[in-house]
Scaffold this motif. Structure first.
Motif, PDB file in Angstrom:
ATOM      1  N   THR A  53      40.053 -56.875 -75.472  1.00  0.00           N
ATOM      2  CA  THR A  53      39.282 -58.109 -75.583  1.00  0.00           C
ATOM      3  C   THR A  53      40.085 -59.305 -75.094  1.00  0.00           C
ATOM      4  N   PRO A  56      40.803 -59.942 -70.587  1.00  0.00           N
ATOM      5  CA  PRO A  56      40.085 -60.801 -69.632  1.00  0.00           C
ATOM      6  C   PRO A  56      40.488 -62.268 -69.730  1.00  0.00           C
ATOM      7  N   ILE A  91      32.417 -64.290 -66.153  1.00  0.00           N
ATOM      8  CA  ILE A  91      32.809 -62.884 -66.000  1.00  0.00           C
ATOM      9  C   ILE A  91      33.652 -62.421 -67.183  1.00  0.00           C
ATOM     10  N   SER A  92      34.612 -63.223 -67.584  1.00  0.00           N
ATOM     11  CA  SER A  92      35.476 -62.831 -68.708  1.00  0.00           C
ATOM     12  C   SER A  92      34.699 -62.728 -70.007  1.00  0.00           C
ATOM     13  N   LEU A  94      31.527 -61.902 -70.265  1.00  0.00           N
ATOM     14  CA  LEU A  94      30.678 -60.704 -70.188  1.00  0.00           C
ATOM     15  C   LEU A  94      31.493 -59.438 -70.413  1.00  0.00           C
ATOM     16  N   ILE A  95      32.715 -59.408 -69.901  1.00  0.00           N
ATOM     17  CA  ILE A  95      33.540 -58.213 -70.020  1.00  0.00           C
ATOM     18  C   ILE A  95      34.121 -58.070 -71.419  1.00  0.00           C
ATOM     19  N   ALA A  98      31.955 -56.307 -74.191  1.00  0.00           N
ATOM     20  CA  ALA A  98      31.685 -54.902 -73.887  1.00  0.00           C
ATOM     21  C   ALA A  98      32.903 -54.033 -74.206  1.00  0.00           C
ATOM     22  N   LEU A  99      34.081 -54.502 -73.860  1.00  0.00           N
ATOM     23  CA  LEU A  99      35.274 -53.721 -74.108  1.00  0.00           C
ATOM     24  C   LEU A  99      35.496 -53.496 -75.601  1.00  0.00           C
ATOM     25  N   GLU A 102      32.955 -50.566 -77.187  1.00  0.00           N
ATOM     26  CA  GLU A 102      32.856 -49.196 -76.719  1.00  0.00           C
ATOM     27  C   GLU A 102      33.588 -48.195 -77.592  1.00  0.00           C
ATOM     28  N   TYR A 177      28.888 -63.735 -77.101  1.00  0.00           N
ATOM     29  CA  TYR A 177      29.075 -64.363 -75.794  1.00  0.00           C
ATOM     30  C   TYR A 177      29.394 -65.852 -75.945  1.00  0.00           C
TER      31      TYR A 177
END
Length: 404
Positions: A53, A56, A91-92, A94-95, A98-99, A102, A177
């Motif tokens: 997390t 990014p 972008i950071s 959004l990534i 998700a990380l 998972e 977000y």
């Protein structure tokens, strides 16, 4: 330049210390989680997810600090910088969510821990393992589905007891977000603030360095102006003696060679010993006295014991030169008196007095005196005293400067 390198090293050290603390926080949290009943395997998984997390945002920092700010912001290319920063932040953000999602199945993320047999470390560990295995088998909930569940609260086990809260569920995607966006925005803002802070120091140091170089260039230029002016007047004196007294002309050339040695090899330094400057003035007065008859009174009084202190070179010769040039008359008695003495407070007093045999206006506004005034302002600022007066057919110059 050394100070600039130190500031750059300090800036990089601040960044390194901050990111070291940020990457160490998951390890510290994992240590306390293991002590609280979490399995080491699960603790390592949480630490791994925390680092994923953070990653990014770390990449965003590197790109902003070493690419975007130097090549866009500091070059006043504001719109490309804003667009690039917004794109990278999006972008950071959004990534990063998700990380972190998972690692565990959806069922495990929304389960709650029930305290069946007391709040013991073994019971919590068993429940976590059971929840994880059941969630992996069922996998009924996915991380990208918005499922808001109100955590159940167990009733108090004893009178006056507080209810035991269930584990915190993951917040919805939009909230995550938004949180990451705020974190990224604050991080970029902090990075820009630190960069601008240190840039202001670097710009100030560079400005001082440029001012210093300009000052040295101007001082050198003024010094080079003094040298031709000085040699021109000296050669004129020798020319006048060649036809009058050949012996004196030869002695004058010897004295001139001593002066030239000083001007060429020592006066190019920024400062010089006071004793060497006094010796130069004595040689110059001796050289000038060879030209004039005995009825011209030439007196010089310099300190017998001179301390090991520094002084800017060729600071007084222009006053002595103007005294001989404008204060000597062959038709009436004339005089030139040069006195130098040490004052209290580590200061040096120089006084040059001469008769007004020529035009006093020329002596007031000569090229040499104007150059001396400029040099004094550049060398000492306002920490000097220069008094030029004319009274009773006498021209008097008093200069008091600090010793270096």
């Amino acid at each position: 330049m050394k100070r600039l390198r130190k500031q750059q090293l300090l800036e990089q050290s601040i960044y390194g210390a901050i990111w070291t603390v940020i990457f160490l926080l998951p390890l510290i949290g994992g240590y306390f989680a293991v002590n609280g009943g979490l399995e080491r395997e699960e603790s390592r998984a949480v630490i791994h997810d925390s680092w994923l997390t953070i990653l990014p945002f770390f990449v965003l920092f590197l790109l902003n600090n070493y690419v975007l700010v130097p090549y866009f912001l500091f070059r006043k290319r504001y719109w490309p910088y804003i667009i690039s920063v917004v794109f990278l932040i999006a972008i950071s953000c959004l990534i990063a969510p998700a990380l972190s999602m998972e690692r565990f199945p959806g069922k495990f993320r929304h389960e709650k821990i029930h305290d069946k047999n007391g709040d013991s470390k073994e019971n919590r560990r068993n429940q976590l393992i059971e929840m994880r295995e059941r969630a992996r088998k069922e996998e009924s909930i996915h991380w990208d589905e918005l499922r808001l569940m109100e955590p159940d609260v167990e009733k108090p086990q004893r009178p006056g007891g507080f209810p035991k809260p269930a584990p915190y569920p993951f917040p919805p995607f939009t909230i995550r977000y938004l949180i990451h966006f705020v974190v990224a925005f604050l991080m970029v803002g902090f990075n820009i603030a630190v960069k601008l802070f240190f840039k202001s120091f670097r710009d100030e140091e560079m400005l001082k360095e440029l001012e210093h170089q300009h000052l040295q260039s101007e001082l050198q230029y003024l010094k080079y102006q003094i040298n031709p002016h000085f040699f021109m007047n000296t050669l004129n004196n020798i020319h006048a003696l060649v036809d009058i007294d050949t012996g004196k002309a030869k002695s004058t050339i010897v004295e001139l060679s001593k002066l030239m040695r000083y001007v060429l090899y020592e006066a190019s330094n920024k400062t010089i010993l006071l004793s060497r400057e006094i010796q130069f003035l004595e040689n110059y007065v001796t050289l000038m006295s060879l030209r004039y008859p005995d009825r011209v009174s030439i007196e010089k009084n310099f300190p017998l014991e001179v301390p090991e202190v520094q002084i800017p070179p060729l600071l007084f010769v222009s006053f002595v030169e103007n005294a001989f040039k404008h204060g000597i008359s062959y038709r009436k008695e004339s005089f030139v008196h040069v006195v130098m003495q040490l004052e209290d407070g580590n200061r040096l007093s120089f006084r040059c007095t001469n008769s007004t045999g020529g035009s006093s206006d020329e002596q007031h506004h000569g090229i040499g005196l104007e150059n001396v005034r400029k040099r004094l302002r550049l060398l000492f600022g306002n920490d000097y005293t220069l008094s030029i007066t004319e009274e009773d057919n006498k021209f008097d110059v008093l200069l008091i400067v600090p010793l270096l």
